[in-house]
Scaffold this motif. Structure first.
Motif, PDB file in Angstrom:
ATOM      1  N   LEU A  85       0.835  -1.186   0.000  1.00  0.00           N
ATOM      2  CA  LEU A  85       0.000   0.000   0.000  1.00  0.00           C
ATOM      3  C   LEU A  85       0.879   1.248   0.000  1.00  0.00           C
ATOM      4  O   LEU A  85       1.951   1.269   0.614  1.00  0.00           O
ATOM      5  CB  LEU A  85      -0.912   0.002   1.231  1.00  0.00           C
ATOM      6  CG  LEU A  85      -2.021  -1.056   1.232  1.00  0.00           C
ATOM      7  CD1 LEU A  85      -2.780  -1.021   2.552  1.00  0.00           C
ATOM      8  CD2 LEU A  85      -2.970  -0.830   0.074  1.00  0.00           C
ATOM      9  N   PRO A  86       0.438   2.304  -0.675  1.00  0.00           N
ATOM     10  CA  PRO A  86       1.285   3.506  -0.801  1.00  0.00           C
ATOM     11  C   PRO A  86       1.399   4.275   0.513  1.00  0.00           C
ATOM     12  O   PRO A  86       0.539   4.186   1.399  1.00  0.00           O
ATOM     13  CB  PRO A  86       0.537   4.328  -1.858  1.00  0.00           C
ATOM     14  CG  PRO A  86      -0.891   3.899  -1.717  1.00  0.00           C
ATOM     15  CD  PRO A  86      -0.832   2.434  -1.388  1.00  0.00           C
ATOM     16  N   ASP A  87       2.463   5.028   0.622  1.00  0.00           N
ATOM     17  CA  ASP A  87       2.679   5.904   1.771  1.00  0.00           C
ATOM     18  C   ASP A  87       1.828   7.159   1.590  1.00  0.00           C
ATOM     19  O   ASP A  87       1.968   7.871   0.607  1.00  0.00           O
ATOM     20  CB  ASP A  87       4.164   6.271   1.856  1.00  0.00           C
ATOM     21  CG  ASP A  87       4.470   7.148   3.052  1.00  0.00           C
ATOM     22  OD1 ASP A  87       3.564   7.361   3.885  1.00  0.00           O
ATOM     23  OD2 ASP A  87       5.612   7.632   3.143  1.00  0.00           O
ATOM     24  N   MET A  88       0.919   7.401   2.536  1.00  0.00           N
ATOM     25  CA  MET A  88       0.028   8.547   2.422  1.00  0.00           C
ATOM     26  C   MET A  88       0.548   9.781   3.163  1.00  0.00           C
ATOM     27  O   MET A  88      -0.212  10.698   3.479  1.00  0.00           O
ATOM     28  CB  MET A  88      -1.365   8.168   2.945  1.00  0.00           C
ATOM     29  CG  MET A  88      -2.032   7.059   2.161  1.00  0.00           C
ATOM     30  SD  MET A  88      -2.211   7.473   0.399  1.00  0.00           S
ATOM     31  CE  MET A  88      -3.418   8.792   0.484  1.00  0.00           C
ATOM     32  N   ASN A  89       1.843   9.825   3.439  1.00  0.00           N
ATOM     33  CA  ASN A  89       2.434  10.983   4.100  1.00  0.00           C
ATOM     34  C   ASN A  89       2.783  12.033   3.047  1.00  0.00           C
ATOM     35  O   ASN A  89       3.820  11.971   2.402  1.00  0.00           O
ATOM     36  CB  ASN A  89       3.683  10.568   4.883  1.00  0.00           C
ATOM     37  CG  ASN A  89       4.320  11.746   5.606  1.00  0.00           C
ATOM     38  OD1 ASN A  89       3.679  12.779   5.813  1.00  0.00           O
ATOM     39  ND2 ASN A  89       5.578  11.591   5.978  1.00  0.00           N
ATOM     40  N   PHE A  90       1.882  13.001   2.865  1.00  0.00           N
ATOM     41  CA  PHE A  90       2.115  14.027   1.847  1.00  0.00           C
ATOM     42  C   PHE A  90       2.166  15.431   2.464  1.00  0.00           C
ATOM     43  O   PHE A  90       1.948  16.425   1.774  1.00  0.00           O
ATOM     44  CB  PHE A  90       1.014  13.975   0.778  1.00  0.00           C
ATOM     45  CG  PHE A  90      -0.376  13.800   1.317  1.00  0.00           C
ATOM     46  CD1 PHE A  90      -1.059  14.867   1.877  1.00  0.00           C
ATOM     47  CD2 PHE A  90      -0.979  12.550   1.271  1.00  0.00           C
ATOM     48  CE1 PHE A  90      -2.332  14.707   2.375  1.00  0.00           C
ATOM     49  CE2 PHE A  90      -2.264  12.376   1.767  1.00  0.00           C
ATOM     50  CZ  PHE A  90      -2.952  13.457   2.324  1.00  0.00           C
TER      51      PHE A  90
ATOM     52  N   ARG B 284       1.734  19.225  -2.943  1.00  0.00           N
ATOM     53  CA  ARG B 284       0.794  18.843  -3.992  1.00  0.00           C
ATOM     54  C   ARG B 284       1.328  17.695  -4.852  1.00  0.00           C
ATOM     55  O   ARG B 284       0.581  16.805  -5.264  1.00  0.00           O
ATOM     56  CB  ARG B 284       0.468  20.054  -4.862  1.00  0.00           C
ATOM     57  CG  ARG B 284      -0.246  21.151  -4.070  1.00  0.00           C
ATOM     58  CD  ARG B 284      -0.482  22.400  -4.905  1.00  0.00           C
ATOM     59  NE  ARG B 284      -1.457  22.141  -5.949  1.00  0.00           N
ATOM     60  CZ  ARG B 284      -1.240  22.357  -7.253  1.00  0.00           C
ATOM     61  NH1 ARG B 284      -0.059  22.802  -7.654  1.00  0.00           N
ATOM     62  NH2 ARG B 284      -2.185  22.128  -8.132  1.00  0.00           N
ATOM     63  N   GLY B 285       2.615  17.713  -5.117  1.00  0.00           N
ATOM     64  CA  GLY B 285       3.205  16.647  -5.923  1.00  0.00           C
ATOM     65  C   GLY B 285       3.133  15.305  -5.222  1.00  0.00           C
ATOM     66  O   GLY B 285       2.761  14.292  -5.822  1.00  0.00           O
ATOM     67  N   ARG B 286       3.495  15.287  -3.933  1.00  0.00           N
ATOM     68  CA  ARG B 286       3.434  14.045  -3.163  1.00  0.00           C
ATOM     69  C   ARG B 286       2.009  13.576  -2.971  1.00  0.00           C
ATOM     70  O   ARG B 286       1.718  12.379  -2.966  1.00  0.00           O
ATOM     71  CB  ARG B 286       4.122  14.246  -1.817  1.00  0.00           C
ATOM     72  CG  ARG B 286       5.647  14.268  -1.918  1.00  0.00           C
ATOM     73  CD  ARG B 286       6.296  14.881  -0.706  1.00  0.00           C
ATOM     74  NE  ARG B 286       5.954  14.175   0.539  1.00  0.00           N
ATOM     75  CZ  ARG B 286       6.296  14.616   1.742  1.00  0.00           C
ATOM     76  NH1 ARG B 286       6.976  15.751   1.866  1.00  0.00           N
ATOM     77  NH2 ARG B 286       5.968  13.934   2.824  1.00  0.00           N
ATOM     78  N   PHE B 287       1.069  14.539  -2.823  1.00  0.00           N
ATOM     79  CA  PHE B 287      -0.333  14.163  -2.679  1.00  0.00           C
ATOM     80  C   PHE B 287      -0.846  13.475  -3.952  1.00  0.00           C
ATOM     81  O   PHE B 287      -1.517  12.437  -3.889  1.00  0.00           O
ATOM     82  CB  PHE B 287      -1.186  15.393  -2.380  1.00  0.00           C
ATOM     83  CG  PHE B 287      -2.657  15.110  -2.346  1.00  0.00           C
ATOM     84  CD1 PHE B 287      -3.229  14.520  -1.231  1.00  0.00           C
ATOM     85  CD2 PHE B 287      -3.465  15.418  -3.431  1.00  0.00           C
ATOM     86  CE1 PHE B 287      -4.583  14.243  -1.191  1.00  0.00           C
ATOM     87  CE2 PHE B 287      -4.814  15.139  -3.407  1.00  0.00           C
ATOM     88  CZ  PHE B 287      -5.379  14.556  -2.284  1.00  0.00           C
TER      89      PHE B 287
END
Length: 328
Positions: A264-269, A278-281
């Protein structure tokens, strides 16, 4: 010469590529011919005999069916189009990832393989028809599973079609066309409506073609409506081609391969100051969607398969000699 029965041609893409390769597309031809014969007797002012003939032919036509074969031939001559039919039939190339390395996203390919059409709208329509038939049969006193139950007015159905509902945007849902009906072979209206809801997630409503060149692989293409040849309703296409697999040829560019990510992806944005990066989100959300695509819950290519951006979809028309050889 190969005769093709086209299911779909994206004429806009075909014209754009041909224009890049040839510097334009000739769709007009004009031919002019004139002959003149002049005879002079005596002084020029006395008598002259002039005989002339002329003809002009003008043709302005759309290249139509000839347009795509021109592109196919031009791409092959430039070594830009790769026929991957043999490679795609090898299970090992899919499992090792060699196919992805050999033909990365953006590659122009031609693939001939068994494939079938799918459209969630047609599935909903077919299920609705099935439900209405069962409601109608019960209304005249006939049970589809147990045979006739007698006739007369006393056997009218207690079931009523499910009223169509609208979502918050006021859109009627596909599954709402399926009425409630008595259970037949373990299937009822609620079951069929659930299948349609699943279909809407797995395959976004619209016409898809799914090729299976090897076991465990899927090459999918969404056929955009409004393009040449794809100008008829789904019901007509399925009435013509059915739901079983046929050997189709797809020509187009590889869009993307199914993800191999399993975590599962890391949701720390968040940034250190608490603001959102915004890019990480965007990447976190895309990673979530890739994960849903990996398990087949949304309309994205599933590993090890890939999506194809189609230029044309056709099947080859066999000649007489080929038919005789096939019978032998």
């Amino acid at each position: 010469m190969i005769l093709r029965e086209f299911l779909y041609v994206d004429t806009d893409k075909v014209r754009a590529l041909l224009a890049q390769l040839d510097g334009g597309i000739a769709e007009e031809s004009r031919e002019t011919e004139r002959k003149e014969r002049r005879t002079t007797v005596g002084p020029r002012s006395a008598a002259q005999h002039l005989q002339g003939t002329g003809s002009e032919s003008y043709t302005n036509k759309s290249l139509g069916d000839a347009l795509f074969p021109m592109l196919e031939e031009a791409l092959e001559s430039e070594l830009l189009l790769h026929d991957i039919s043999d490679d795609a039939s090898e299970v090992d190339l899919w499992q090792t990832g060699e196919l992805k390395i050999k033909y990365p996203p953006g590659s122009l390919v031609r693939l001939t393989a068994p494939g079938s059409l799918f459209d969630t709208r047609y599935a909903a329509s077919a299920f609705a028809s099935f439900g209405h038939v069962n409601v109608g049969l019960q209304g005249i006193g006939v049970s589809p599973s147990n045979g006739p139950q007698g006739t007369g007015k006393g056997k009218q159905s207690q079931q009523r079609p499910k009223p169509a509902t609208k979502d918050e945007r006021g859109i009627v849902q596909l599954e709402d066309a399926i009425p409630d009906f008595p259970e037949v072979g373990g299937t009822d209206g609620n079951t069929l409506r659930s299948f349609v809801r699943i279909s809407k997630g797995v395959f976004t409503p619209g016409l898809h073609i799914n090729l299976t060149p090897a076991s465990g692989s899927l090459v999918s293409a969404r056929l955009q409506e409004g393009r040449q040849y794809l100008d008829t309703e789904a019901e007509i296409l399925f009435a013509r081609y059915g739901t079983e697999a046929h050997v189709w040829t797809l020509v187009g560019s590889i869009g993307s391969y199914g993800t191999e990510e399993t975590e599962l992806p890391d949701m720390n944005f968040y940034r250190a100051d608490g603001s959102i990066d915004r890019g990480r989100f965007a990447e976190a959300m895309n990673a979530q969607m890739r994960n849903l695509g990996r398990i087949g819950f949304i309309d994205l290519p599933q590993h090890p398969g890939f999506s194809l951006i189609p230029f044309a979809v056709y099947r080859t028309i066999p000649r007489g000699a080929e038919l005789v050889q096939a019978r032998l």
